[in-house]
Design a protein around this motif. Structure first.
Motif, mmCIF file in Angstrom:
data_model
loop_
_atom_site.group_PDB
_atom_site.id
_atom_site.type_symbol
_atom_site.label_atom_id
_atom_site.label_comp_id
_atom_site.label_asym_id
_atom_site.label_seq_id
_atom_site.Cartn_x
_atom_site.Cartn_y
_atom_site.Cartn_z
ATOM 1 N N VAL B 13 50.614 93.621 10.420
ATOM 2 C CA VAL B 13 50.540 92.321 11.077
ATOM 3 C C VAL B 13 49.081 91.879 11.102
ATOM 4 O O VAL B 13 48.180 92.712 11.199
ATOM 5 C CB VAL B 13 51.131 92.390 12.510
ATOM 6 N N GLY B 14 48.871 90.574 10.943
ATOM 7 C CA GLY B 14 47.512 90.059 11.048
ATOM 8 C C GLY B 14 46.695 90.281 9.796
ATOM 9 O O GLY B 14 47.209 90.727 8.763
ATOM 10 N N GLN B 15 45.408 89.954 9.922
ATOM 11 C CA GLN B 15 44.546 89.971 8.738
ATOM 12 C C GLN B 15 43.223 90.638 9.077
ATOM 13 O O GLN B 15 42.230 89.986 9.379
ATOM 14 C CB GLN B 15 44.327 88.528 8.265
ATOM 15 N N LEU B 16 43.242 91.959 9.063
ATOM 16 C CA LEU B 16 42.023 92.719 9.369
ATOM 17 C C LEU B 16 41.712 93.740 8.290
ATOM 18 O O LEU B 16 40.714 94.452 8.379
ATOM 19 C CB LEU B 16 42.187 93.457 10.701
ATOM 20 N N ARG B 17 42.615 93.834 7.277
ATOM 21 C CA ARG B 17 42.482 94.969 6.358
ATOM 22 C C ARG B 17 42.191 94.551 4.938
ATOM 23 O O ARG B 17 42.686 93.533 4.462
ATOM 24 C CB ARG B 17 43.785 95.773 6.372
ATOM 25 N N VAL B 121 53.420 73.103 17.152
ATOM 26 C CA VAL B 121 52.224 73.255 17.976
ATOM 27 C C VAL B 121 51.011 72.833 17.155
ATOM 28 O O VAL B 121 51.023 72.913 15.918
ATOM 29 C CB VAL B 121 52.024 74.707 18.470
ATOM 30 N N VAL B 122 49.978 72.351 17.848
ATOM 31 C CA VAL B 122 48.705 72.095 17.171
ATOM 32 C C VAL B 122 47.733 73.205 17.550
ATOM 33 O O VAL B 122 47.802 73.755 18.649
ATOM 34 C CB VAL B 122 48.106 70.719 17.548
ATOM 35 N N LYS B 123 46.841 73.540 16.621
ATOM 36 C CA LYS B 123 45.935 74.662 16.853
ATOM 37 C C LYS B 123 44.480 74.274 16.660
ATOM 38 O O LYS B 123 44.128 73.525 15.759
ATOM 39 C CB LYS B 123 46.257 75.805 15.876
ATOM 40 N N VAL B 124 43.646 74.823 17.536
ATOM 41 C CA VAL B 124 42.208 74.750 17.358
ATOM 42 C C VAL B 124 41.806 75.996 16.578
ATOM 43 O O VAL B 124 42.356 77.068 16.798
ATOM 44 C CB VAL B 124 41.463 74.785 18.705
ATOM 45 N N LYS B 125 40.834 75.854 15.706
ATOM 46 C CA LYS B 125 40.319 77.007 14.957
ATOM 47 C C LYS B 125 40.054 78.181 15.899
ATOM 48 O O LYS B 125 39.362 78.039 16.893
ATOM 49 C CB LYS B 125 39.026 76.596 14.277
ATOM 50 N N SER B 126 40.620 79.326 15.553
ATOM 51 C CA SER B 126 40.486 80.480 16.428
ATOM 52 C C SER B 126 40.518 81.747 15.595
ATOM 53 O O SER B 126 41.491 82.002 14.882
ATOM 54 C CB SER B 126 41.615 80.476 17.461
ATOM 55 N N MET B 127 39.445 82.519 15.661
ATOM 56 C CA MET B 127 39.392 83.770 14.902
ATOM 57 C C MET B 127 40.444 84.742 15.409
ATOM 58 O O MET B 127 41.075 85.453 14.638
ATOM 59 C CB MET B 127 38.014 84.412 15.036
ATOM 60 N N ALA B 128 40.634 84.783 16.732
ATOM 61 C CA ALA B 128 41.553 85.769 17.313
ATOM 62 C C ALA B 128 42.977 85.546 16.816
ATOM 63 O O ALA B 128 43.695 86.503 16.494
ATOM 64 C CB ALA B 128 41.500 85.701 18.838
ATOM 65 N N THR B 129 43.408 84.268 16.732
ATOM 66 C CA THR B 129 44.794 84.044 16.302
ATOM 67 C C THR B 129 44.960 84.294 14.806
ATOM 68 O O THR B 129 46.052 84.626 14.353
ATOM 69 C CB THR B 129 45.270 82.619 16.646
ATOM 70 N N GLN B 130 43.872 84.149 14.037
ATOM 71 C CA GLN B 130 43.962 84.528 12.619
ATOM 72 C C GLN B 130 44.021 86.034 12.484
ATOM 73 O O GLN B 130 44.749 86.578 11.657
ATOM 74 C CB GLN B 130 42.741 84.012 11.860
ATOM 75 N N GLU B 131 43.221 86.697 13.302
ATOM 76 C CA GLU B 131 43.193 88.159 13.291
ATOM 77 C C GLU B 131 44.593 88.735 13.503
ATOM 78 O O GLU B 131 44.969 89.721 12.873
ATOM 79 C CB GLU B 131 42.236 88.633 14.399
ATOM 80 N N ILE B 132 45.377 88.127 14.394
ATOM 81 C CA ILE B 132 46.688 88.691 14.721
ATOM 82 C C ILE B 132 47.803 88.076 13.874
ATOM 83 O O ILE B 132 48.965 88.448 14.035
ATOM 84 C CB ILE B 132 47.019 88.526 16.228
ATOM 85 N N TYR B 343 36.180 90.777 1.519
ATOM 86 C CA TYR B 343 36.208 91.694 2.664
ATOM 87 C C TYR B 343 37.625 91.933 3.190
ATOM 88 O O TYR B 343 37.841 92.805 4.018
ATOM 89 C CB TYR B 343 35.323 91.167 3.800
ATOM 90 N N GLY B 344 38.576 91.098 2.750
ATOM 91 C CA GLY B 344 39.966 91.307 3.140
ATOM 92 C C GLY B 344 40.288 90.852 4.542
ATOM 93 O O GLY B 344 41.353 90.316 4.808
ATOM 94 N N SER B 345 39.366 91.005 5.474
ATOM 95 C CA SER B 345 39.587 90.703 6.884
ATOM 96 C C SER B 345 39.161 89.270 7.211
ATOM 97 O O SER B 345 38.390 88.659 6.485
ATOM 98 C CB SER B 345 38.763 91.689 7.719
ATOM 99 N N SER B 356 35.576 95.070 11.434
ATOM 100 C CA SER B 356 36.927 95.321 10.929
ATOM 101 C C SER B 356 37.273 96.817 10.905
ATOM 102 O O SER B 356 38.345 97.195 11.383
ATOM 103 C CB SER B 356 37.110 94.699 9.541
ATOM 104 N N PRO B 357 36.388 97.687 10.363
ATOM 105 C CA PRO B 357 36.753 99.107 10.323
ATOM 106 C C PRO B 357 36.908 99.723 11.715
ATOM 107 O O PRO B 357 37.655 100.680 11.890
ATOM 108 C CB PRO B 357 35.582 99.776 9.582
ATOM 109 N N GLN B 358 36.201 99.159 12.687
ATOM 110 C CA GLN B 358 36.333 99.702 14.043
ATOM 111 C C GLN B 358 37.626 99.225 14.693
ATOM 112 O O GLN B 358 38.272 99.963 15.440
ATOM 113 C CB GLN B 358 35.132 99.301 14.899
ATOM 114 N N LEU B 359 38.011 97.980 14.433
ATOM 115 C CA LEU B 359 39.249 97.464 15.023
ATOM 116 C C LEU B 359 40.471 98.178 14.443
ATOM 117 O O LEU B 359 41.438 98.445 15.155
ATOM 118 C CB LEU B 359 39.368 95.945 14.788
ATOM 119 N N THR B 360 40.421 98.483 13.144
ATOM 120 C CA THR B 360 41.595 99.094 12.502
ATOM 121 C C THR B 360 41.520 100.610 12.472
ATOM 122 O O THR B 360 42.515 101.274 12.201
ATOM 123 C CB THR B 360 41.704 98.645 11.028
#
Lengths: 208, 523
Positions: B13-17, B121-132, B343-345, B356-360
């Motif tokens: 799930v998400g985009q960290l890898r 829904v409308v979205k504001v740019k958000s790194m966290a929601t892209q991450e997940i 970088y993939g993430s 990224s390597p620390q989160l995953t």
């Protein structure tokens, strides 16, 4: 459940931290002396707001109504929303004022040519105005939906720098910090003014 | 090193890898001239602007020191500040939700949107929601999320992924963007040119109806003040204001590290962020709200997703100071050439290589800590003074430790190093090995460089070319010289070395002992 789990993880993860860091605040705090005279602040604010391609006019209090009306006319705008608490002596010469009373809905705001407001505080160093939905400022939507915004700043409201503004503002109120018209640099990093917020920002500085 | 009880961001799930090894991903980008031109232009432009915006501030280094210390204070007492934030938001009519990982966060948001009965829904740019991977999760639940930031819209309409934290469509130029709009935007004006102002106007017209009708918005947050419960979103276009202000329901997803202790701390970060990020004295719009503002229904989702695992590593936790300004991307020689996608993430560039390597967990992003030259430019520009180069070195050792722990028997690298040690510890073996290397002349005859080594040695040339070995080794050449000139060269070498030792007190190193291991010198 998740709440307790996250808090447990945090406590385990930070168990090795015994001495919390001292926070060195050697930077210039609120109330720093730089450019404290009202005239110096107004000059700098006018210059910096102009850098962001807001159009800045300056006037004496007695001329405010005329200068505001001139700004509106220069934009070929007529129907201008006027929020509750906006000084009547400043809106007296507007061609077609539309009172925000009761508050206009989004469709009504969308049909205006523009709005005129006061502000809560202005920052000289960054050319920023801050709105806090107080008297004369309308709701957050009021200054967002219309394509043109005239903001009136009294010289006494201009502070020197960001720390002064933070100290002067009340976080309990919804705050909108505005530095020039809306802009994007998303295409080849070329600045384009006017995306979703008002595409035109006029600022009128009224000497106290 | 593993941190028990500290799960990282879950897989699937998400985009960290990374999806492929960094060198392979980068090779594609390096071969794309258009992309390199776009990136080179954009990064050099913003580098110069940032330097000017920072130079204007006399107390920049003091602000930077304060920013780093404030963030360290947050991390040291994160549990306390999160509870304080929760209390303050709740006291002002907001609802706080806690999500251990991406799956929980996506479920919470999906349920909240469903409860409103809305399918858009409308979205504001958000790194966290892209991450997940929130948009994908919502889509699977039949909910359409529209990105409203211009660059995010370009990315979304182009069925693409972001490649920069601040300017996610940095890899696209104006004519590519025009083509995307004409192809994907039904209401794009038919005569649309590639003028940036015209393209922005087309996006404004396209999104305006959506904004005015939107009932639910989803945002991230740049800062959350524990003391007051205030949230802040920093932006330029006004799409943030639209989303935060007009819809009845606002859902904000925020990493748990985004906290600042006190209202006053904004005086530091509202100076550091705009100048580091967009190189402006101040960004056009910053919105701040506390709890349910102007009668909205407000939900705050606090996201862990590997942040506590990052927090558990004393040598890695400072990565959580990051305020996502992206200054480190623009100065990085690797990012400038490889671009963000390699970088993939969602977190590319130097900060991504440590975050990224620390989160995953390092096993899932093993190349990223190596995707750097350790030049240190990222540390110099970081507004919260994250020592990214030192952290990269630390994470490299974690990657090696992790590989060792999971491999039974030696890794190919370890075996190679062992073999090298055996060869180099004996003079005759070393001389033989050097001579044998001439066999490599069979390769690279055309270009004078070897691009692909055969067999297991291929690993070496995945990310670098090898020079073709010379016809004669240095030792063989040395031996062909007359004895007298050998002696002269050797003594003059020694004399200059003694001089150096006297003058600057340099320690006499192995250099004095001979040119090769084993101390063999011209006979």
């Amino acid at each position: 459940m998740s709440r307790e789990e996250i808090l447990r993880r945090i406590r385990a993860a930070t168990a090795d931290i015994t001495s919390p860091p001292d926070i060195p605040r050697r930077y210039q705090p609120a109330g720093s002396p730089a450019g404290r005279t009202d005239d110096g602040l107004a000059d700098r604010f006018a210059e910096r707001a102009g850098d962001y391609r807001a159009t800045v006019r300056r006037c004496r209090a007695a001329d405010a109504a005329q200068v505001i009306a001139d700004a509106v006319t220069a934009r070929a705008a007529r129907r201008i929303g006027v929020p509750q608490g906006f000084p009547a002596e400043w809106s007296a010469l507007l061609p077609d004022p539309v009172p925000d009373e009761p508050p206009l809905d989004v469709a009504a705001l969308d049909s205006l040519d523009g709005v005129v407001t006061t502000c809560a505080v202005a920052i000289a160093e960054t050319g920023t105005i801050v709105l806090d939905t107080g008297p004369g400022q309308g709701s957050r939507a009021f200054t967002l939906v219309p394509d043109y915004h005239v903001a009136v700043v009294r010289t006494g409201q201009i502070v020197a720098a960001v720390p002064d503004a933070v100290a002067a503002l009340d976080p309990a109120r919804p705050l909108t910090w505005i530095s020039g018209p809306s802009a994007t640099s998303d295409i080849e990093l070329i600045r384009v003014e006017g995306v979703h917020g008002p595409r035109t920002l006029d600022i009128v500085i009224v000497a106290d | 090193m593993t941190f028990l009880g500290m799960p990282g961001a879950p897989r699937g799930v998400g985009q960290l890898r990374q999806r492929e090894p960094f060198p392979e991903a980068a090779a594609g980008a390096l071969g794309d001239r258009q992309l390199r031109r776009n990136l080179g232009h954009a990064t050099s432009t913003i580098r110069a602007k940032r330097a000017a915006a920072v130079a204007e501030v006399a107390d920049w280094e003091d602000l930077r020191a304060a920013g780093a210390a404030i963030k360290d204070e947050v991390l040291a007492h994160l549990d306390r500040y999160l509870v304080q934030l929760e209390d303050q938001v709740a006291a002002r009519g907001g609802t706080v939700h806690w999500a251990c990982d991406a799956n929980q966060a996506n479920q919470i948001v999906t349920d909240l949107v469903r409860a409103t009965g809305q399918a858009e829904v409308v979205k504001v740019k958000s790194m966290a929601t892209q991450e997940i991977g929130l948009n994908e999760s919502l889509s699977a639940a039949g909910i359409t999320a529209t990105e409203t930031d211009l660059a995010e819209l370009i990315v979304q309409l182009g069925h693409d992924t972001p490649s920069h934290i601040l300017v996610p469509a940095i890899h696209r130029n104006r004519s590519q963007i025009r083509d995307i709009f004409l192809r994907e935007m039904p209401d794009a004006p038919p005569g649309l040119t590639d003028e940036p102002a015209e393209l922005a106007a087309a996006a404004r017209a396209h999104l305006r109806r959506k904004f005015l009708a939107a009932q639910v918005a989803i945002s991230g947050a740049n800062f959350a003040i524990a003391e007051t419960g205030t949230l802040a979103v920093v932006e330029s276009e006004g799409n943030g204001r639209m989303c935060l202000t007009l819809p009845r329901t606002l859902i904000t997803v925020m990493g748990i590290e985004k906290i600042l202790p006190a209202w006053r701390d904004l005086e530091v970060f509202l100076q550091l962020l705009p100048r580091s990020s967009t190189a402006e004295r101040m960004n056009p719009y910053t919105s701040m709200w506390t709890g349910a503002a102007e009668g909205q229904d407000f939900h705050l989702v606090l996201l862990d997703n590997g942040r506590t695992a990052t927090l558990a590593d004393p040598a890695g936790r400072a990565a959580l100071r990051c305020i996502r300004c992206s200054a480190c991307l623009n100065v990085c020689p690797v990012y400038e050439r490889a671009g963000g996608h390699a970088y993939g993430s969602v977190y590319p560039g130097p900060i991504g290589a440590v975050l990224s390597p620390q989160l995953t967990g390092v096993a899932d992003n093993p190349d990223l800590p190596f995707a750097s030259t350790l030049c240190g430019a990222c540390y110099d520009v970081c507004p919260v003074a994250i020592d990214i180069p030192a952290m990269l070195v630390h994470l490299r050792s974690r990657v090696v430790d992790d590989k060792r722990a999971r491999h039974h028997g030696p890794t190919p690298e370890a075996a190679t190093m062992k073999g090298l040690a055996w060869t180099m510890s004996d003079a005759r073996r070393w001389a033989w090995a050097l001579r044998a290397s001439r066999a490599g002349r069979l390769l690279g005859r055309r270009r004078g460089r070897i691009r692909n080594l055969p067999g297991p040695l291929a690993a070496w040339t995945v990310s670098r070319d090898l020079p073709r070995p010379p016809a004669q080794t240095f030792r063989d050449w040395w031996r062909t010289r007359p004895l007298a000139s050998q002696r002269d060269a050797a003594t003059s070498g020694l004399r200059s070395e003694e001089r150096a030792t006297r003058e600057d007190g340099a320690v006499k190193g192995e250099w004095g002992g001979g040119w090769g291991p084993g101390g063999e010198r011209g006979k």
